[in-house]
Scaffold this motif. Structure first.
Motif, PDB file in Angstrom:
ATOM      1  N   ARG A   1       0.796  -1.204  -0.007  1.00 57.67           N
ATOM      2  CA  ARG A   1      -0.058   0.107   0.112  1.00 57.67           C
ATOM      3  C   ARG A   1       0.727   1.139   0.109  1.00 57.67           C
ATOM      4  O   ARG A   1       0.593   1.965  -0.723  1.00 57.67           O
ATOM      5  CB  ARG A   1      -0.852   0.076   1.295  1.00 57.67           C
ATOM      6  CG  ARG A   1      -1.645   1.166   1.349  1.00 57.67           C
ATOM      7  CD  ARG A   1      -2.636   1.273   2.660  1.00 57.67           C
ATOM      8  NE  ARG A   1      -1.947   0.969   3.803  1.00 57.67           N
ATOM      9  CZ  ARG A   1      -1.525   2.009   4.439  1.00 57.67           C
ATOM     10  NH1 ARG A   1      -1.317   3.190   3.834  1.00 57.67           N
ATOM     11  NH2 ARG A   1      -0.646   1.833   5.636  1.00 57.67           N
TER      12      ARG A   1
ATOM     13  N   GLU B   1       0.285   3.889  -3.007  1.00 61.87           N
ATOM     14  CA  GLU B   1      -0.860   4.967  -2.849  1.00 61.87           C
ATOM     15  C   GLU B   1      -0.584   6.277  -3.068  1.00 61.87           C
ATOM     16  O   GLU B   1      -1.352   7.234  -3.499  1.00 61.87           O
ATOM     17  CB  GLU B   1      -1.263   4.715  -1.556  1.00 61.87           C
ATOM     18  CG  GLU B   1      -0.150   5.457  -0.331  1.00 61.87           C
ATOM     19  CD  GLU B   1      -0.730   5.393   1.137  1.00 61.87           C
ATOM     20  OE1 GLU B   1      -1.625   5.154   1.326  1.00 61.87           O
ATOM     21  OE2 GLU B   1       0.243   5.688   1.950  1.00 61.87           O
ATOM     22  N   ASN B   2       0.764   6.684  -3.628  1.00 61.27           N
ATOM     23  CA  ASN B   2       0.997   8.163  -3.864  1.00 61.27           C
ATOM     24  C   ASN B   2       1.228   8.161  -5.322  1.00 61.27           C
ATOM     25  O   ASN B   2       1.979   9.095  -5.799  1.00 61.27           O
ATOM     26  CB  ASN B   2       2.304   8.354  -3.083  1.00 61.27           C
ATOM     27  CG  ASN B   2       3.560   7.556  -3.216  1.00 61.27           C
ATOM     28  OD1 ASN B   2       3.379   6.543  -3.943  1.00 61.27           O
ATOM     29  ND2 ASN B   2       4.815   8.089  -2.408  1.00 61.27           N
TER      30      ASN B   2
ATOM     31  N   HIS C   1      -5.601  -2.177  -3.144  1.00 64.31           N
ATOM     32  CA  HIS C   1      -5.502  -0.909  -2.910  1.00 64.31           C
ATOM     33  C   HIS C   1      -5.481  -0.026  -4.162  1.00 64.31           C
ATOM     34  O   HIS C   1      -5.192   1.343  -4.109  1.00 64.31           O
ATOM     35  CB  HIS C   1      -3.979  -0.672  -2.238  1.00 64.31           C
ATOM     36  CG  HIS C   1      -3.868  -1.349  -1.009  1.00 64.31           C
ATOM     37  ND1 HIS C   1      -4.668  -1.090   0.007  1.00 64.31           N
ATOM     38  CD2 HIS C   1      -3.074  -2.433  -0.752  1.00 64.31           C
ATOM     39  CE1 HIS C   1      -4.295  -2.121   1.102  1.00 64.31           C
ATOM     40  NE2 HIS C   1      -3.499  -2.799   0.645  1.00 64.31           N
ATOM     41  N   VAL C   2      -5.623  -0.613  -5.451  1.00 64.73           N
ATOM     42  CA  VAL C   2      -5.852   0.125  -6.555  1.00 64.73           C
ATOM     43  C   VAL C   2      -7.153   0.377  -7.067  1.00 64.73           C
ATOM     44  O   VAL C   2      -7.983  -0.743  -7.079  1.00 64.73           O
ATOM     45  CB  VAL C   2      -5.087  -0.479  -7.597  1.00 64.73           C
ATOM     46  CG1 VAL C   2      -5.388   0.229  -9.035  1.00 64.73           C
ATOM     47  CG2 VAL C   2      -3.492  -0.456  -7.552  1.00 64.73           C
TER      48      VAL C   2
END
Length: 575
Positions: free
Chosen positions: A253, A257-258, A290-291
């Protein structure tokens, strides 16, 4: 403390290069020159160049980072978090945040303290104008490249770079050690008449973000294996399985995430170096969590054409192909015909292509709402030969046969040019992955005992031999793969991230007793990376959990590019 590198005070420039991409850019470039004057009219120039790949923060940050008031300068190549600043946002630029933290220090002697607390892959060069000192180094696992040229009389300058242009007469580079930070006193250099030393900055104050040591507790030789099959997690390993899943999930993650979102693209923002093995499959499945579901994930699968096998298939066993290799070819061709695959497809049906095709189907069954782009990257023998010189330049100063085999696979995989199709009944479409971030499963074999040498260590030295080998694996990660891989992949303006090599994951796995992670008394496909296999089974990845280890250069057949035959002696130097 003995000097590490000596610099004779010739009047010559000092050069710092952050990253020179294969294609300049891709997001921003800037050159910055620092001119310093000393006694007797002597002067020195520091040239800083950066080619920026923006992957952190909402705004474009053009490097080098420069403070016009103080004159401080930072060349930063990294993707890092700062435990001392837990409130850092994914919308902030990590380089800018680090630069601000360094600039706020009351004493330059504290600079290594800040650097030692950075977690994540990085290489940096920081010039502190007030003290006229240059600090430089790379992360403890060497996940980002940093090369150094030490001055000689023929090439009297000091040079740092994240990239390599290969062997050159004008300089001789070596990969920078990862066990410390370095410091060069430019003020002293200006006034010197003899040697000035690049000092190693060591000590607990600047070595806080270091890999954990392997747990040396040994199981009793009479203790029976915990695991008899992957169908049931034994009570002793339940907590370890859950701990691995949670830490690896967090690591994935944090690494995705960034990623900046490009709303103009309807293609994937993330790609995985995907062989279909357990390592790449587990991190792919966790990335799916997480995508956003409306974003595809690209699975990059590379295969090299082997002209010898094609010749045998079309003309017979010219030259006498070994029996084992001939049998494997016959089986593969039979399977191809059964699946109505074209001749061209069969030419590239290498082991990693077969397992990749099998594994993407499991992912599609488990995650049907996701678009999985299985990118078949086929590399003709002639194209590989043309690229060889370029790849050798990028991977320099690494120069063994094995280095080239691995670098070739990474070079073409990272380029991401291939073909995709939704299913076997649809025609192929050309495809180029736009993803700038590539996830890589590297590290799991080193941490979880996935190599054949771990079994060999048990045979010769028992559990103590295995523990010693696992510690050696962690110790040599920086010097074996990382810098080379970073240089090759970044030549395409892309960045690889390694979820298994988060220091949190490394610390967790290193801290477990050795027989919680692997058991060389069990069969291959069960005892090797035993803990990860149990975790994969718990996640529902049944097929991946039983898949056996296969090195990338053999799975993709990049190791078979020398005259179309397998390379012998991977540690041999290239000619």
């Amino acid at each position: 403390m003995p000097p590490e590198v000596c610099y004779r005070a010739w009047t010559a420039p000092l050069r710092v290069a952050r990253r020179r991409s294969h294609h300049p850019g891709p997001d921003a470039q800037r050159t910055h020159t620092i001119n310093l004057s000393g006694p007797d009219g002597r002067d020195l120039s520091v040239y800083c160049y950066s080619s920026e790949l923006l992957l952190r923060g909402d705004a474009l940050i053009v490097q080098p980072h420069i403070n016009p008031t103080t004159g401080d300068t930072l060349c930063w190549n990294g993707e890092a978090s700062f435990p001392m600043y837990p409130q850092i946002s994914i919308r902030e630029n990590d380089g800018a945040r680090l630069f601000a933290a360094l600039g706020a220090l009351p004493d330059p002697a504290l600079i290594p303290t800040i650097l030692g607390k950075v977690e994540g892959p990085y290489a940096l060069a920081y010039f502190h104008n007030g003290s006229r000192r240059l600090f430089f180094g790379r992360d403890p696992l060497g996940r980002r490249s940093l090369l150094m040229h030490a001055p000689t009389k023929q090439a009297p300058y000091f040079f740092l770079s994240s990239a390599s242009a290969g062997e050159r007469v004008g300089y001789e580079v070596a990969e920078l050690d990862t066990h410390c930070f370095y410091e060069l006193d430019l003020g002293a250099l200006l006034g010197a008449t003899d040697f000035i030393c690049v000092q190693r900055r060591t000590g607990s104050h600047c070595l806080q973000a270091i890999p954990a040591r392997v747990n040396r507790t040994l199981p009793s030789e009479s203790e029976r294996p915990f695991v008899t099959s992957l169908d049931e997690i034994p009570p002793q390993l339940s907590s370890a399985v859950d701990g691995l899943i949670s830490r690896l999930d967090r690591s994935v993650r944090l690494r995705i995430e960034n990623i900046p979102k490009n709303v103009s693209l309807d293609k994937g923002q993330l790609a995985v170096l995907f062989s279909g093995g357990i390592d790449s499959t587990v991190i792919t499945f966790l990335a799916h969590r997480h995508v956003p579901l409306d974003e595809p994930i690209d699975l990059l699968n590379v295969a090299f054409e082997n002209p010898r096998k094609i010749q045998v298939k079309r003309q017979g066993n010219v030259g006498g192909m070994p029996k084992r290799e001939r049998r494997a070819l016959m089986i593969a061709e039979k399977d191809n015909l059964a699946a109505n695959r074209s001749d061209q497809e069969a030419d590239y049906l290498v082991p990693d292509r077969e397992t990749g095709l099998q594994q993407v189907e499991e992912l599609r069954r488990l995650c049907p709402e996701r678009q999985w782009n299985f990118v078949e990257i086929n590399v003709p023998f002639a194209e590989a030969q043309v690229a060889r010189e370029e790849v050798e330049a990028f991977m320099w100063p690494r120069r063994t046969v094995m280095d080239l085999s691995l670098a070739m696979a990474l070079f073409f995989a990272a380029r991401g040019v291939g073909q995709v199709r939704d299913n076997t009944s649809h025609p192929y479409q050309p495809y180029k992955s736009p993803a700038k971030v590539l996830l890589n499963g590297l590290g799991s074999d080193e941490l979880l005992g996935g190599y054949g040498r771990h079994r060999a260590a048990y045979k010769t030295g028992g559990w103590q031999g295995v523990v010693d080998e696992l510690q050696l694996e962690i110790d040599r990660i920086p010097s074996r793969n990382m810098g080379r891989d970073d240089r090759v992949i970044s030549s395409h303006g892309k960045e690889t991230r390694h979820p298994f090599l988060s220091l949190d994951v490394v610390a967790f796995l290193a801290g477990l007793p050795v027989n919680f992670k692997m058991d060389p008394r069990l069969d291959v496909g069960l005892g090797d990376k035993m803990l990860l296999r149990l975790a994969a089974r718990k996640l529902g990845l049944l097929e991946a959990s039983i898949r056996k280890k296969r090195a990338m250069q053999f799975g993709s057949h990049s190791a078979r590019m020398e005259n179309g035959t397998p390379n012998a002696g991977g540690e041999l130097l290239l000619k």
